[in-house]
Design an enzyme around this catalytic site. Structure first.
Site, PDB file in Angstrom:
ATOM      1  N   GLU A 103      -7.240  75.537  17.627  1.00 51.48           N
ATOM      2  CA  GLU A 103      -7.901  74.259  17.397  1.00 51.48           C
ATOM      3  C   GLU A 103      -9.393  74.335  17.684  1.00 51.48           C
ATOM      4  O   GLU A 103      -9.850  75.203  18.429  1.00 51.48           O
ATOM      5  CB  GLU A 103      -7.269  73.185  18.269  1.00 51.48           C
ATOM      6  CG  GLU A 103      -7.427  73.515  19.732  1.00 51.48           C
ATOM      7  CD  GLU A 103      -6.703  72.569  20.667  1.00 51.48           C
ATOM      8  OE1 GLU A 103      -5.936  71.723  20.197  1.00 51.48           O
ATOM      9  OE2 GLU A 103      -6.937  72.683  21.866  1.00 51.48           O
ATOM     10  N   CYS A 134     -16.999  72.791  19.155  1.00 52.77           N
ATOM     11  CA  CYS A 134     -16.347  73.489  20.255  1.00 52.77           C
ATOM     12  C   CYS A 134     -15.303  74.425  19.641  1.00 52.77           C
ATOM     13  O   CYS A 134     -14.353  73.953  19.010  1.00 52.77           O
ATOM     14  CB  CYS A 134     -15.707  72.449  21.168  1.00 52.77           C
ATOM     15  SG  CYS A 134     -14.830  73.171  22.549  1.00 52.77           S
ATOM     16  N   CYS A 167      -4.365  81.595  26.504  1.00 57.45           N
ATOM     17  CA  CYS A 167      -5.300  82.103  27.500  1.00 57.45           C
ATOM     18  C   CYS A 167      -4.501  82.683  28.660  1.00 57.45           C
ATOM     19  O   CYS A 167      -3.463  82.142  29.038  1.00 57.45           O
ATOM     20  CB  CYS A 167      -6.199  80.976  28.005  1.00 57.45           C
ATOM     21  SG  CYS A 167      -7.508  81.552  29.107  1.00 57.45           S
ATOM     22  N   CYS A 196      -5.888  78.610  34.542  1.00 55.71           N
ATOM     23  CA  CYS A 196      -6.558  77.651  35.424  1.00 55.71           C
ATOM     24  C   CYS A 196      -5.606  76.476  35.626  1.00 55.71           C
ATOM     25  O   CYS A 196      -4.918  76.052  34.704  1.00 55.71           O
ATOM     26  CB  CYS A 196      -7.897  77.207  34.822  1.00 55.71           C
ATOM     27  SG  CYS A 196      -9.067  78.580  34.735  1.00 55.71           S
ATOM     28  N   CYS A 249      -5.648  73.211  33.311  1.00 57.34           N
ATOM     29  CA  CYS A 249      -5.953  73.374  31.888  1.00 57.34           C
ATOM     30  C   CYS A 249      -4.674  73.518  31.065  1.00 57.34           C
ATOM     31  O   CYS A 249      -3.757  74.238  31.446  1.00 57.34           O
ATOM     32  CB  CYS A 249      -6.841  74.604  31.702  1.00 57.34           C
ATOM     33  SG  CYS A 249      -7.169  74.998  29.975  1.00 57.34           S
ATOM     34  N   GLY A 308      -9.062  79.679  25.254  1.00 60.85           N
ATOM     35  CA  GLY A 308      -9.294  81.090  25.525  1.00 60.85           C
ATOM     36  C   GLY A 308     -10.480  81.374  26.418  1.00 60.85           C
ATOM     37  O   GLY A 308     -11.287  80.494  26.717  1.00 60.85           O
ATOM     38  N   SER A 368     -17.785  78.181  34.393  1.00 62.22           N
ATOM     39  CA  SER A 368     -16.877  77.116  34.833  1.00 62.22           C
ATOM     40  C   SER A 368     -16.624  77.299  36.315  1.00 62.22           C
ATOM     41  O   SER A 368     -15.838  78.156  36.713  1.00 62.22           O
ATOM     42  CB  SER A 368     -15.578  77.208  34.040  1.00 62.22           C
ATOM     43  OG  SER A 368     -15.845  76.929  32.690  1.00 62.22           O
ATOM     44  N   LEU A 369     -17.290  76.497  37.124  1.00 64.93           N
ATOM     45  CA  LEU A 369     -17.221  76.709  38.571  1.00 64.93           C
ATOM     46  C   LEU A 369     -16.101  75.874  39.203  1.00 64.93           C
ATOM     47  O   LEU A 369     -15.200  76.406  39.825  1.00 64.93           O
ATOM     48  CB  LEU A 369     -18.584  76.371  39.192  1.00 64.93           C
ATOM     49  CG  LEU A 369     -18.890  77.068  40.502  1.00 64.93           C
ATOM     50  CD1 LEU A 369     -18.976  78.573  40.335  1.00 64.93           C
ATOM     51  CD2 LEU A 369     -20.188  76.528  41.101  1.00 64.93           C
ATOM     52  N   ASN A 384      -9.642  65.600  31.476  1.00 65.28           N
ATOM     53  CA  ASN A 384      -8.883  64.992  30.392  1.00 65.28           C
ATOM     54  C   ASN A 384      -7.408  65.167  30.718  1.00 65.28           C
ATOM     55  O   ASN A 384      -6.936  66.299  30.818  1.00 65.28           O
ATOM     56  CB  ASN A 384      -9.219  65.754  29.102  1.00 65.28           C
ATOM     57  CG  ASN A 384      -9.501  64.823  27.961  1.00 65.28           C
ATOM     58  OD1 ASN A 384      -8.965  63.718  27.895  1.00 65.28           O
ATOM     59  ND2 ASN A 384     -10.350  65.268  27.065  1.00 65.28           N
ATOM     60  N   CYS A 405      -8.851  70.420  25.830  1.00 62.14           N
ATOM     61  CA  CYS A 405      -8.489  71.801  25.538  1.00 62.14           C
ATOM     62  C   CYS A 405      -6.987  72.007  25.424  1.00 62.14           C
ATOM     63  O   CYS A 405      -6.240  71.654  26.324  1.00 62.14           O
ATOM     64  CB  CYS A 405      -9.016  72.699  26.637  1.00 62.14           C
ATOM     65  SG  CYS A 405     -10.694  72.296  27.052  1.00 62.14           S
TER      66      CYS A 405
END
Ligand code: SAH
Length: 347
Positions: free
Chosen positions: A93, A106, A113, A117, A120, A162, A217-218, A293, A336
């Site tokens: 996507e 995006c 992936c 995380c 996610c 990913g 991405s912290l 989200n 995502c």
């Protein structure tokens, strides 16, 4: 009978098209322009090519071999989200986001992936495979197909599904395809690669001869919390990442952005903002706050508006340029991994 896979033209630069098909240089350019600048994938519409050549392209090639399964548009914001089916039936996507006059695409770099995380959606189904450079570039072409850009050039962020740094070579080539002046001609400064912190590849990126931006991405600036949210932190803890980012800036002279997905009462408190401020010391960074989200089945909640604003203000007051991203996709599942999750069985 012998069958060979069709040549996927979207993967190739103009000179490579000419070389692979044995065509004069100008025809390689023409074909590249049709696919990348005019976003046309139907060979019959490539009217300045001789008929015999178009016939040959039909027989031996595909333009990008990616099929649009579904395009959702949010009536309120104009955000568009596309679900694409790839040549092998996998799906991926990508999203087009409008912000006043600006358009941001995006794109995904992998099917699934491996990083897992904790908040996610993409990681939930695990890792399937890397995307090819053309499969990445094709996402931009599909999203822009019916857009009247006028004088604008879109931004492109590698923040879809990913981990781009785990598909580095293909990502680099896709960026060069997107930057090609014969094609979309996107400026390097308008392209951002986002990583959870693959430090070896951050070192490689420092040495690329371009101004492509890096985003990290912290999500947490203390090791126990970050290791929980971003398991890659167990391999490369914050201190190691910091050293790498310092050397990235020393070599490249480029700014970095920290992405911080705000999770209610997990990483959105003032103490977390203070830890982040400490972590920013010695780096030239700006911070991009993303309200989480919601993803079904995951044990997190979106931060309150007040917490988001207070977090942003704390950082801004201390001179760290911080933006709070507005959510633009919830009503069309534009977080995502979410569209693919509900429609993934189409694959
Ligand atoms: N793997 C790369 C790029 C893909 S994720 C990376 O980690 O940077 C792009 C960004 O979206 C990351 O900052 C990621 O943490 C964030 N993200 C993932 N799921 C999210 C969600 N449900 N809500 C908000 N942000 C999310």
């Amino acid at each position: 009978m012998e069958t060979t896979a069709p040549t996927r033209l979207v993967e190739l630069f103009p000179a490579e098209i000419s070389e692979q098909l044995g065509l004069p240089a100008f025809q390689g350019k023409q074909i590249f322009r049709w696919i990348h600048a005019k976003k046309v994938s139907d060979f019959d519409a490539m009217t300045d090519l001789p008929k015999a050549l178009r016939q040959r392209l039909h027989e031996e090639c595909v333009a990008h071999g990616v099929e649009l399964v579904e395009m959702q548009t949010c009536a309120r914001t104009g955000t568009k989200k596309a679900l694409l089916r790839l040549g092998d039936g996998e799906s991926v996507e990508c999203v087009l986001i409008r912000d006043r006059d600006r358009i941001t695409l995006c794109v995904s770099s992998q099917v699934g992936c491996a990083l897992q995380c904790d908040f996610c959606a993409t990681g939930l189904a695990g890792f399937t495979r890397n995307l090819s450079p053309g499969e990445i570039a094709a996402q931009a072409l599909v999203l822009l197909k019916d857009e009247d850009l006028g004088e604008r050039t879109p931004n492109i962020v590698y923040m879809g599904m990913g981990e781009p740094m785990r598909n580095y070579d293909n990502v680099v080539r896709s960026i060069r395809l997107l930057m090609s002046p014969e094609g979309l001609g996107i400026g390097a400064r308008k392209i951002t690669v986002s990583t959870a912190g693959e430090i070896k590849r951050i070192e490689d990126m420092a040495r690329e001869d371009w101004q492509v931006r890096l985003s990290v991405s912290l999500h947490a600036a203390n090791n126990p919390l970050r290791s929980r949210l971003v398991p890659l932190n167990r391999k490369y803890p914050l201190e190691r990442l910091h050293e790498t980012l310092r050397s990235y800036q020393a070599i490249s002279g480029r700014q970095i952005t920290f992405e911080w997905t705000l999770l209610r009462e997990v990483n959105d408190q003032l103490q977390h903002a203070r830890e982040l401020m400490d972590y920013c010391r010695g780096l030239r960074v700006s911070v991009n706050l993303i309200p989480w989200n919601p993803v079904e089945d995951l044990p997190y909640e979106t931060s309150t508006r007040e917490a988001c604003v207070a977090f942003a203000e704390t950082l801004n007051k201390r001179g760290i340029k911080t933006t709070l991203r507005q959510e633009r996709g919830q009503d069309i599942d534009a977080a995502c991994g979410q569209l693919r999750r509900t429609k993934g069985s189409l694959a």
